[in-house]
Design a protein around this motif. Structure first.
Motif, mmCIF file in Angstrom:
data_model
loop_
_atom_site.group_PDB
_atom_site.id
_atom_site.type_symbol
_atom_site.label_atom_id
_atom_site.label_comp_id
_atom_site.label_asym_id
_atom_site.label_seq_id
_atom_site.Cartn_x
_atom_site.Cartn_y
_atom_site.Cartn_z
ATOM 1 N N LEU A 156 -19.880 -60.613 6.905
ATOM 2 C CA LEU A 156 -18.535 -61.165 7.005
ATOM 3 C C LEU A 156 -18.263 -62.008 5.766
ATOM 4 O O LEU A 156 -19.046 -62.899 5.448
ATOM 5 C CB LEU A 156 -18.420 -62.008 8.280
ATOM 6 N N LYS A 158 -16.081 -64.779 3.999
ATOM 7 C CA LYS A 158 -15.242 -65.903 4.448
ATOM 8 C C LYS A 158 -14.792 -66.746 3.260
ATOM 9 O O LYS A 158 -15.501 -66.843 2.263
ATOM 10 C CB LYS A 158 -16.033 -66.814 5.399
ATOM 11 N N GLY A 165 -10.540 -68.701 11.447
ATOM 12 C CA GLY A 165 -10.386 -67.254 11.383
ATOM 13 C C GLY A 165 -9.528 -66.763 10.233
ATOM 14 O O GLY A 165 -9.376 -65.561 10.029
ATOM 15 N N GLU A 200 -21.661 -64.125 5.236
ATOM 16 C CA GLU A 200 -22.584 -64.340 6.357
ATOM 17 C C GLU A 200 -22.914 -63.014 7.026
ATOM 18 O O GLU A 200 -22.121 -62.074 6.997
ATOM 19 C CB GLU A 200 -21.936 -65.246 7.423
ATOM 20 N N LYS A 201 -24.042 -62.978 7.691
ATOM 21 C CA LYS A 201 -24.380 -61.894 8.593
ATOM 22 C C LYS A 201 -23.303 -61.877 9.678
ATOM 23 O O LYS A 201 -22.938 -62.935 10.208
ATOM 24 C CB LYS A 201 -25.753 -62.191 9.211
ATOM 25 N N LEU A 203 -21.941 -61.407 13.261
ATOM 26 C CA LEU A 203 -22.416 -61.367 14.647
ATOM 27 C C LEU A 203 -21.385 -60.608 15.470
ATOM 28 O O LEU A 203 -20.202 -60.945 15.456
ATOM 29 C CB LEU A 203 -22.630 -62.789 15.182
ATOM 30 N N GLU A 287 -18.384 -74.038 12.012
ATOM 31 C CA GLU A 287 -17.473 -75.031 11.433
ATOM 32 C C GLU A 287 -17.575 -76.327 12.215
ATOM 33 O O GLU A 287 -18.033 -76.324 13.353
ATOM 34 C CB GLU A 287 -16.011 -74.552 11.546
HETATM 35 C C1 MV4 Z 1 -17.941 -65.296 12.533
HETATM 36 C C2 MV4 Z 1 -17.925 -64.216 13.434
HETATM 37 C C3 MV4 Z 1 -19.004 -63.337 13.420
HETATM 38 N N1 MV4 Z 1 -20.012 -63.545 12.559
HETATM 39 N N2 MV4 Z 1 -18.996 -65.444 11.695
HETATM 40 C C4 MV4 Z 1 -13.558 -66.829 13.398
HETATM 41 C C5 MV4 Z 1 -12.985 -68.191 13.347
HETATM 42 C C6 MV4 Z 1 -13.875 -68.957 12.489
HETATM 43 N N3 MV4 Z 1 -14.010 -70.269 13.060
HETATM 44 C C7 MV4 Z 1 -15.166 -68.220 12.463
HETATM 45 N N4 MV4 Z 1 -14.906 -66.970 13.104
HETATM 46 C C8 MV4 Z 1 -15.877 -66.044 13.276
HETATM 47 N N5 MV4 Z 1 -16.957 -66.183 12.480
HETATM 48 C C9 MV4 Z 1 -19.989 -64.579 11.721
HETATM 49 N N6 MV4 Z 1 -20.988 -64.731 10.855
HETATM 50 C C10 MV4 Z 1 -16.827 -64.082 14.299
HETATM 51 C C11 MV4 Z 1 -15.786 -64.998 14.204
HETATM 52 C C12 MV4 Z 1 -14.692 -64.828 15.113
HETATM 53 C C13 MV4 Z 1 -14.408 -65.798 16.085
HETATM 54 C C14 MV4 Z 1 -15.155 -66.964 16.232
HETATM 55 C C15 MV4 Z 1 -14.848 -67.910 17.175
HETATM 56 C C16 MV4 Z 1 -13.789 -67.698 18.038
HETATM 57 C C17 MV4 Z 1 -13.038 -66.565 17.929
HETATM 58 C C18 MV4 Z 1 -13.325 -65.595 16.958
HETATM 59 C C19 MV4 Z 1 -12.564 -64.442 16.885
HETATM 60 C C20 MV4 Z 1 -12.858 -63.509 15.924
HETATM 61 C C21 MV4 Z 1 -13.912 -63.702 15.042
#
Ligand code: MV4
Length: 446
Positions: A156, A158, A165, A200-201, A203, A287
């Motif tokens: 991913l 970022k 997001g 990042e990897k 998930l 975060e």
């Molecule tokens: C991720 C992830 C999968 N893998 N990081 C989205 C919001 C931001 N705070 C970080 N997010 C994500 N980071 C890695 N390495 C999936 C998300 C993500 C997500 C995270 C929390 C709540 C809702 C989400 C919806 C889509 C993706």
């Protein structure tokens, strides 16, 4: 203690802050746009000042107008609520320069956590587990490819300035990576004026679990357990609960202690939320939020602690009124975000509320500034209230929630209440068996 607090926000959170102040004997100043003249918190506040036209950029984000309102009214502190200026380090600095207390963390901590690369490095150094990824910023296609191949796909991409997001791109393969990296980078440059990126990897089906912490200026740090916020759509949380159905007492205590220790070493002040992805029994930091969050009432329900009262006490230099060993987690709480939106399409539905009746009874709390005859303005986000239900067990909480949703009457605008009525009867939801993509899949099937 402060004599007068200015509330630099609107809607249910402005009312929430007013309530804490009122109970503490602190006078309040409501600042509002011309669209919010008839808001409940404006009526209840001791004083109010109109700070501009409806557009948030001209009112709720207008720092000079808010500082002027502080000077005119003699407010000695400002509570920013959530959103708007709550995580604006410059606002906190300007207030301090005017001798007004910002009810929140220091501007340095806001800045640190606003830079997602710096935040990740800082918490990792303090012992918090993070998602495997690039050690810092990735500045070229070649470096992006090298780090991605090392950790393995999917990855991913970022943006350091992103968060919540925004500015993210998944890459499933090497071929897709260069495209994802360049696109995400260009979008970050355009959206934030900052194209610092990290990788990042990825998930696949994690839960979103966040740990609530609170720290005073006397070196006391306490964690208040976690909230499970996995039920979301397009990065907007819909329903939150505490405790998480995925954790047991041991894992809760372990992550809570790791977070408390780190936050203590950081010298953090006030309330904060450390966000994790949780997959296969492991926590991965993503975060940290340096504000009071929308979903704070679920933590209040299971701990009995008034988080806004504690925020105000901490900002006034007082000690936390409890220690970690005084915190008892009692029962289960669920919050439903009542938005003025169509429950199927999520299209906003501003307009006038005709009939309005809120549920009540044991274990039921409604935080909302709306009333019968209230006109929901079209300029702001569509959250009009929160239904928070508490029970001795998750099952009791769910039964009470079904009952409360049945009592809730809002006519004149569409709301998300019909969606919650469906959700509370879904087998996966009843079992607590869901992840961050579950709701989107549920909406596709129904
Ligand atoms: C991720 C992830 C999968 N893998 N990081 C989205 C919001 C931001 N705070 C970080 N997010 C994500 N980071 C890695 N390495 C999936 C998300 C993500 C997500 C995270 C929390 C709540 C809702 C989400 C919806 C889509 C993706």
């Amino acid at each position: 203690m402060f004599e007068k607090v200015l509330i630099a926000n609107r809607g249910e959170i402005a009312l929430r802050v007013h309530r804490a102040c009122r109970e503490m004997g602190i006078a309040t100043v409501a600042v509002h746009s011309t669209a919010d003249e008839h808001a409940m918190h404006v009526r209840l506040a001791n004083e109010s000042v109109c700070i501009g036209p409806p557009q948030a950029s001209e009112s709720y984000l207008n720092i000079p107008a808010i500082i002027s309102a502080c000077e005119i009214t003699g407010a000695d502190a400002v509570h920013p609520g959530y959103g708007f200026l709550s995580e604006n380090a410059r606002f906190a600095e300007i207030l301090e320069a005017h001798g007004i207390t910002f009810i929140g963390p220091t501007s340095d901590h806001i800045k640190l956590m606003g830079d997602k690369i710096a935040a990740k490095a800082a918490v990792k150094a303090l012992g918090i587990p993070v998602v495997p990824g690039s050690p810092g910023a990735v500045t070229s296609n070649e470096e992006a490819l090298r780090v991605s191949k090392e950790m393995g796909f999917p990855v991913l991409v970022k943006a350091a300035a992103g968060g919540g997001g925004r500015g993210m791109k998944v890459a499933l393969t090497e071929d897709a990576l260069i495209e994802a990296f360049s696109t995400a980078r260009a979008e970050a440059k355009a959206a934030f004026g900052d194209d610092a990126m990290y990788i990042e990897k990825y998930l696949g089906r994690p839960r979103h679990i966040e740990v609530q912490v609170i720290a005073d200026s006397h070196g006391n740090v306490v964690h208040l357990g976690e909230r499970d916020c996995s039920l979301q759509r397009r990065n907007q949380k819909i329903l939150e609960e505490a405790p998480s159905p995925a954790l047991n007492e041991e894992s809760r205590k372990k992550i809570g202690e790791i977070v408390s220790r780190a936050i203590g070493k950081l010298g953090y002040l006030g309330v904060g939320t450390v966000e994790f992805l949780y997959e296969d029994g492991e926590f991965y930091f993503i975060e940290m939020n340096t504000r009071l969050q929308v979903e704070h009432p679920v933590t209040e329900a299971i701990t009995g602690i008034d988080l806004v009262r504690e925020q105000i006490r901490i900002a006034a230099g007082l000690e936390l009124s409890f220690k970690q060993e005084d915190v008892n987690f009692r029962g289960h709480a669920i919050e439903c975000r009542v938005n003025a939106e169509n429950a199927k399409t999520f299209v906003p539905s501003p307009g006038t509320i005709r009939e309005y009746h809120t549920p009540g009874g044991l274990g039921v709390r409604v935080d909302s500034g709306v009333y019968s005859g209230y006109r929901i303005p079209p300029y702001y986000d569509s959250l009009i209230g929160k239904l928070i239900v508490h029970g001795r067990s998750r099952n009791e909480c769910l039964m009470r929630l079904r009952r409360a949703l049945h009592e809730f009457v809002i006519e004149g605008v569409d709301t998300t209440i019909p969606l919650f009525k469906e959700l509370v009867n879904d087998p996966d939801l009843i079992d607590g068996n869901y992840h961050i993509h579950w709701l989107e899949e549920f909406l596709e099937r129904s």
